[in-house]
Design a protein around this motif. Sequence first.
Motif, PDB file in Angstrom:
ATOM      1  N   THR A   1     -12.899   4.048   5.723  1.00  6.44           N
ATOM      2  CA  THR A   1     -11.777   3.382   5.376  1.00  6.44           C
ATOM      3  C   THR A   1     -11.536   4.504   4.656  1.00  6.44           C
ATOM      4  O   THR A   1     -11.855   6.009   4.148  1.00  6.44           O
ATOM      5  CB  THR A   1     -12.015   2.663   3.985  1.00  6.44           C
ATOM      6  OG1 THR A   1     -13.096   2.944   3.325  1.00  6.44           O
ATOM      7  CG2 THR A   1     -12.401   1.208   5.056  1.00  6.44           C
TER       8      THR A   1
ATOM      9  N   ALA B   1     -10.946   5.061   1.378  1.00  6.66           N
ATOM     10  CA  ALA B   1     -11.756   5.448   0.141  1.00  6.66           C
ATOM     11  C   ALA B   1     -13.383   4.776  -0.011  1.00  6.66           C
ATOM     12  O   ALA B   1     -13.987   4.816  -0.318  1.00  6.66           O
ATOM     13  CB  ALA B   1     -11.165   3.865  -1.067  1.00  6.66           C
TER      14      ALA B   1
ATOM     15  N   MET C   1      -2.178  -0.195   6.591  1.00  6.72           N
ATOM     16  CA  MET C   1      -2.801  -0.036   5.284  1.00  6.72           C
ATOM     17  C   MET C   1      -3.374  -1.143   4.347  1.00  6.72           C
ATOM     18  O   MET C   1      -3.804  -1.040   3.803  1.00  6.72           O
ATOM     19  CB  MET C   1      -0.674  -0.265   4.910  1.00  6.72           C
ATOM     20  CG  MET C   1      -0.071   1.506   5.064  1.00  6.72           C
ATOM     21  SD  MET C   1       1.350   1.232   4.106  1.00  6.72           S
ATOM     22  CE  MET C   1       2.196   2.722   4.980  1.00  6.72           C
ATOM     23  N   THR C   2      -2.301  -2.056   4.933  1.00  8.23           N
ATOM     24  CA  THR C   2      -3.589  -3.562   4.474  1.00  8.23           C
ATOM     25  C   THR C   2      -4.525  -3.012   4.443  1.00  8.23           C
ATOM     26  O   THR C   2      -5.684  -3.634   3.777  1.00  8.23           O
ATOM     27  CB  THR C   2      -2.978  -5.331   5.284  1.00  8.23           C
ATOM     28  OG1 THR C   2      -1.640  -5.090   5.313  1.00  8.23           O
ATOM     29  CG2 THR C   2      -3.893  -5.807   4.763  1.00  8.23           C
TER      30      THR C   2
ATOM     31  N   ASP D   1      -6.510  -0.491   4.448  1.00  2.00           N
ATOM     32  CA  ASP D   1      -6.911   0.535   3.852  1.00  2.00           C
ATOM     33  C   ASP D   1      -7.661   1.480   4.915  1.00  2.00           C
ATOM     34  O   ASP D   1      -8.402   2.983   4.999  1.00  2.00           O
ATOM     35  CB  ASP D   1      -8.360   0.819   3.059  1.00  2.00           C
ATOM     36  CG  ASP D   1      -8.067   1.282   1.479  1.00  2.00           C
ATOM     37  OD1 ASP D   1      -7.451   1.867   1.529  1.00  2.00           O
ATOM     38  OD2 ASP D   1      -8.683   1.378   0.823  1.00  2.00           O
TER      39      ASP D   1
ATOM     40  N   LYS E   1       0.856  -1.192   0.166  1.00  2.00           N
ATOM     41  CA  LYS E   1      -0.087   0.497  -0.319  1.00  2.00           C
ATOM     42  C   LYS E   1       0.975   1.180   0.341  1.00  2.00           C
ATOM     43  O   LYS E   1       1.348   1.539   0.746  1.00  2.00           O
ATOM     44  CB  LYS E   1      -0.799   0.450   1.203  1.00  2.00           C
ATOM     45  CG  LYS E   1      -1.819  -1.358   1.330  1.00  2.00           C
ATOM     46  CD  LYS E   1      -3.007  -1.362   0.657  1.00  2.00           C
ATOM     47  CE  LYS E   1      -3.809  -2.262   0.663  1.00  2.00           C
ATOM     48  NZ  LYS E   1      -4.978  -1.858  -0.419  1.00  2.00           N
TER      49      LYS E   1
END
Length: 944
Positions: free
Chosen positions: A891, A893, A939-940, A942, A380
């Motif tokens: 998250t 996104a 990161m994994t 998000d 990421k």
Amino acid sequence: MSLFFKDADPVFQGAGTNAGLEIWCIESLRVVPVPKSSHGKFYSGSAYIVLNTTVPKCGIPRHEVHYWVGENANKVDSALASDKALELDAALGSCTVQYREVGGQETEKFLSYFKPCIIPLEGVYCPQPQHLKDKTYRIRLLTCKGDRAVHVKEVPFSRSSLNHNDVFILDTASKVFLFSGCFSTIQERAKALDVAQYIKENNHSGSCDLVTIDDGKFVGDSDVGEFWSFFGGYAPIPRDVPSDQKSTDSSIILFWINTQGKFYQKGSDVLNKEMLETDKCYMLDCDSQIFVWMGKHTSVTERKTSIVAAEDFVRKQDRSTGTHLTFLTEGLETAAFKVCFEDWPKTVEPKLYEEGRGKVAAIFKQHGYAVKEISEQDFKPCINMQGRIKVWRVDGDMITLLPEAEQRRLFTGDCYIVQYTYPGRGRDENILYSWLGRRSVMEDRREAIFHLNTIDNLTKGGSVVAQVIQDKEPDLFFFIFETLIIFKGGKSTQYKKHLEEEGTDDNTYDERKNALFRIQGTGLNNMQAIQVDLVSDSLNSSYCYVLQTGTCIFAWIGSLSSTRDHEILDRMMERINPTWQPVSVREGSEPDLFWEALGGKSEYQKGKEAKGPIEDPQLFVLNISEGIDNVKEIYNFAQDDLTTEDVLVLNCHNEIYLWLGCLSNVEGKEQALDLAHKFLEKHASDEGISLETPIYVVTEGQEPPLFTLFFQWDISKENMHGNSFERKLAVLKGKLQNLDSPVRKSWRSLSRETTPDGSRRSSLSPYQNDRSLSPAFRSSGPHLNSPNRNRFSSSSPTVRKLDLISPRSAGKGRELDLTSPRSAGKGGELDLTSPRSAGKGRELDLTSPRSAGFERTGSLSPLSSKSSDIFQNNENVDAENLSTYPYERLTVASKDPIRDIDVTKREAYLSEEEFEEKFGMPKTVFYKLAKWKQNKFKMTLDLF
């Protein structure tokens, strides 16, 4: 060989299941646990067992066992601690590394668990709190030695204990004095200051004054007078008498230890791994360090006998108390042990559970079962990916800016400079890569590094620079390009010349010729097509390929490839040539024409190269004044270990970062790359990394997120002036806000051109006038004998003229002298710091986001005042103070994001149940992990 828990002392039940420290003490011939509130308090009359457990992101927990023996501990307790440490190792499956620690002579690894120091207490450990009857404060004089891990020892309270080489702490009832010998180093003073602050907080509840005293400076200051009054008044400290000890070259001797504990010499100096038999125990005597190696087919009794024999050996030989003993089980050898043997195998066999996981999935898939594979966790990016790139192709002493349509089409015989500009914290940031094609010639490689340094100078030295060799690219490099095609051959003049000299055919990619491309990537924002040799053994069942022939285009789909691979294949076909009409061919159903184009069918690989577990990063300090051989590891490192006087290497195993302090003796990033090459050349095999590992050069004050994520980063420490000691003193005295330093100031403007005494600093690098290359740099590409090779040894290559625009400009006299504001011809100004250089509005300002083809699309959102208050003073987040929200709205996104939260702590707003479901652990365990591990997990998911 291992014991069951029922065979071990019940006190060890459940030991090693959680990350962190567990400590036991020997009391009345029993092992008793030491509560966390007493961790770091060691009594000189007792013996302790310390277990440190680390839990990697993937893989099994790792354990290190230390048994600590106080200076006044009795022999019975010491022997029992040794036996119980071995018992604990057996209970954990005989998979620990064991260390013997002697009070006052501890290893730096052990001291790193207890920052800032260990100050042994008088007496023996007692589980019940003791109430002191005598409330009179006892004045103590302590000496502090060490510039990384500090050994603190109480010395007689006398003037004769003081000297000019060390740092001392005088602990009195009302004040803590720090006395710095005039020959002590800046780093030693800074570390001793941490110890003085620790004493102030723990012994005086933070209520006393902390005073610093400089050796030899007596100017009527009241604090100085008060300090000397404790010693009966001021008097000069005598000079130390030089030691008459002569350094002797110590030999390395290997002994076999039989079952009766007797030693038999097996070899010396020249050793190899074959000397170690798996059913025996051995002792490796390296003088100041002794290793006991225990084969995995030896019994607990044999191991105990060997350990006791080694301890007796140290006593009978009258070795220094500083001699460290390390006990290793076969398969768990440390780098310090392996370096004593010639040609120790550099490849590590994959762990059974890792190897079996891939094989089982492949077998079931081949038999038609729908198997959901346990996929590798994708990388990421930790920087803003909304930036834009510029790419230059290197052609000798010229570089040519590629048009946007060609920026993502590289050739393996060429070298390139890649500039990526992205929005950072309060300014635009740059990463400059030099990409060296696998078949590029040596002269182009040298010039690529020179051009890289030149462009960095144009950005005022504020860029992160990196060197990347083809096939070893870091994940971030591919994400920056998103789509990348790498063709065989090259366009460089020197590459073409090399082919002529060698009489080799030019295999540069041609649409009219047959070609084979391997398609790879992790998603639509990270996909590559790599041209490979046109033979069948280039195939691999885990990939998809494109075979270009004169009559047809085949899209070959490997039997172990995934649906994601198929989607990437479709997209990459369009990128290579949008006019292609491919014929899809599944593995096993290829027509004869397919194999004819590859020169016939042969065996090829089925699976991808297995990746081992993610190793914890390591931090090393380089003492460049004593040569690159002198490298010291810093254990359990933190941001404070990045001292401004030093050069450090952060080894992340798949890439390394060379960090330059502002006051270090390194003159530029070109020299820094040389140091990184030398580090790899000397230590790559010891640390299990490749000579071609990607290198990043990071300068103090310009650290990017891809570097800072490995630390618990405090941005306020980025912009401080002064040396390490002065900075810490300013923080302790609350003067941090008075330091006059702009945010993210240029490294070059912070660097000191003179030494503290005003003399001109000279480079300490032996490679200043010779851009030497590492073996990896030399061996991976062809050599070219150039008649102009001698000009690379010039120490002042200041008249080079580079074409930063296009080949046409060179033909019109448009060569740009990067050292002059005026170009050749017509006298037109070509100031590269101006947005309108080179005429006709052509933008060449490499410090401007527009010149890099970049348009800023957003900025970092500030913390809300509510969230800021919550997290300001509480790193381990208290869930009761926060509202909880569903994962989908937290998250990065999210289409329906939550407002007014601290975006750096998204995970804290998850409910306890959902947090444990996503992270596989409760919040209390998560927040005990190192900061970089927390960031990796986030990161994994998000959330970062």
